[in-house]
Write a protein that holds these residues in place. Sequence first.
Motif, PDB file in Angstrom:
ATOM      1  N   THR A  44      30.096  11.027 -16.594  1.00 40.73           N
ATOM      2  CA  THR A  44      29.923  11.706 -17.978  1.00 40.73           C
ATOM      3  C   THR A  44      30.972  12.000 -19.514  1.00 40.73           C
ATOM      4  O   THR A  44      30.147  11.774 -20.459  1.00 40.73           O
ATOM      5  N   LEU A 184      25.930   8.176 -10.246  1.00 38.47           N
ATOM      6  CA  LEU A 184      25.764   8.870 -11.928  1.00 38.47           C
ATOM      7  C   LEU A 184      24.456   9.531 -11.534  1.00 38.47           C
ATOM      8  O   LEU A 184      23.757   9.543 -10.812  1.00 38.47           O
ATOM      9  N   TYR A 206      20.333   3.411 -16.624  1.00 38.60           N
ATOM     10  CA  TYR A 206      21.260   3.481 -17.114  1.00 38.60           C
ATOM     11  C   TYR A 206      22.251   2.005 -17.819  1.00 38.60           C
ATOM     12  O   TYR A 206      21.490   1.095 -16.986  1.00 38.60           O
ATOM     13  N   LYS A 208      25.042  -0.209 -18.338  1.00 40.13           N
ATOM     14  CA  LYS A 208      26.749  -0.447 -18.100  1.00 40.13           C
ATOM     15  C   LYS A 208      27.013  -1.279 -18.955  1.00 40.13           C
ATOM     16  O   LYS A 208      26.934  -2.120 -20.048  1.00 40.13           O
ATOM     17  N   SER A 213      29.339   3.755 -17.557  1.00 36.03           N
ATOM     18  CA  SER A 213      27.497   4.327 -18.019  1.00 36.03           C
ATOM     19  C   SER A 213      27.179   4.598 -18.463  1.00 36.03           C
ATOM     20  O   SER A 213      27.627   6.270 -19.049  1.00 36.03           O
ATOM     21  N   PRO A 215      23.446   6.783 -20.358  1.00 38.51           N
ATOM     22  CA  PRO A 215      21.863   7.096 -20.021  1.00 38.51           C
ATOM     23  C   PRO A 215      21.241   6.272 -20.970  1.00 38.51           C
ATOM     24  O   PRO A 215      21.868   6.050 -21.940  1.00 38.51           O
ATOM     25  N   ASP A 216      20.257   5.356 -20.442  1.00 38.47           N
ATOM     26  CA  ASP A 216      19.771   4.269 -21.114  1.00 38.47           C
ATOM     27  C   ASP A 216      18.319   5.252 -21.732  1.00 38.47           C
ATOM     28  O   ASP A 216      18.199   5.497 -23.188  1.00 38.47           O
TER      29      ASP A 216
END
Length: 266
Positions: A44, A184, A206, A208, A213, A215-216
């Motif tokens: 995170t 994740l 997510y 890359k 990574s 979040p989308d």
Amino acid sequence: MKYTRTLFTLIFSIAVLFLTQQVYAQALSVAKAQELLNKTDNNTAFYGTDFSARYYLVQEKPGQGKSTTDAVMYRRDSASSYTIIITGPDKDKGKGYVQYDNSIWFFDPADRQFVYTNSHDKFQGSNANNSDFTPQHYTRDYKIVSAERVKLGSLNCVQFTLSATAKDIDYPTVKLWVTEDDALIRKKEDYSLSGQLLRTTAIPSYKKYSSYSVPDKMLIVDNLRGQKINGKMQYEKTQITISEVSFAKQPDTVYTKKYIEMKSTK
């Protein structure tokens, strides 16, 4: 047609994360659980670089319709600093947030004043907290009550139940669903001290970026705020889309009150 398929896929992916999970193996050992939670914390945060992205929030209040917020965020996690500039809608354009020295300040261009706020406050009246935009510290602020392998839809996850050990945190009890292969967070439930479910967050996908990574999309459901419509309870929710991600280093001035004041005049 392409947009419709994409929207359907997103809705389906989020719905899957809200399904009841099934246990598929024994509980993890204490050492394995702690190791996975450490990796989750690290995922995170971006301590080795600056981070910036566009955040587009769509809040839906049952019976009241939708509202949107467009913002640009800059983070320097190594210094626990961030700056958020609101770019839309027009009525909120120029507002901003800046965090440094463990303090968060909100700027309103209407009176050109900075007002102290904190990590627990709602971001622009949405269902997201200010703390949702910063690194998480579950290992530091919580102890593991339980950890077991479960299925969340098709995902192999570890479900953590965490109890707070630190003061001044958002939620005293948190449940996390973490995919075991990449550490994740896929789902999170936040509880009160009495055990009442307060919020549910789903992170279906997510993207890359090198070793990072991001979040989308995220969906945050407020399990306290809502109303019955046609006999069915519907809760407030906020969808967050993250795009235009960059890890380029930003000037030090970006993380200052002066920068927000300057941007608000443009």
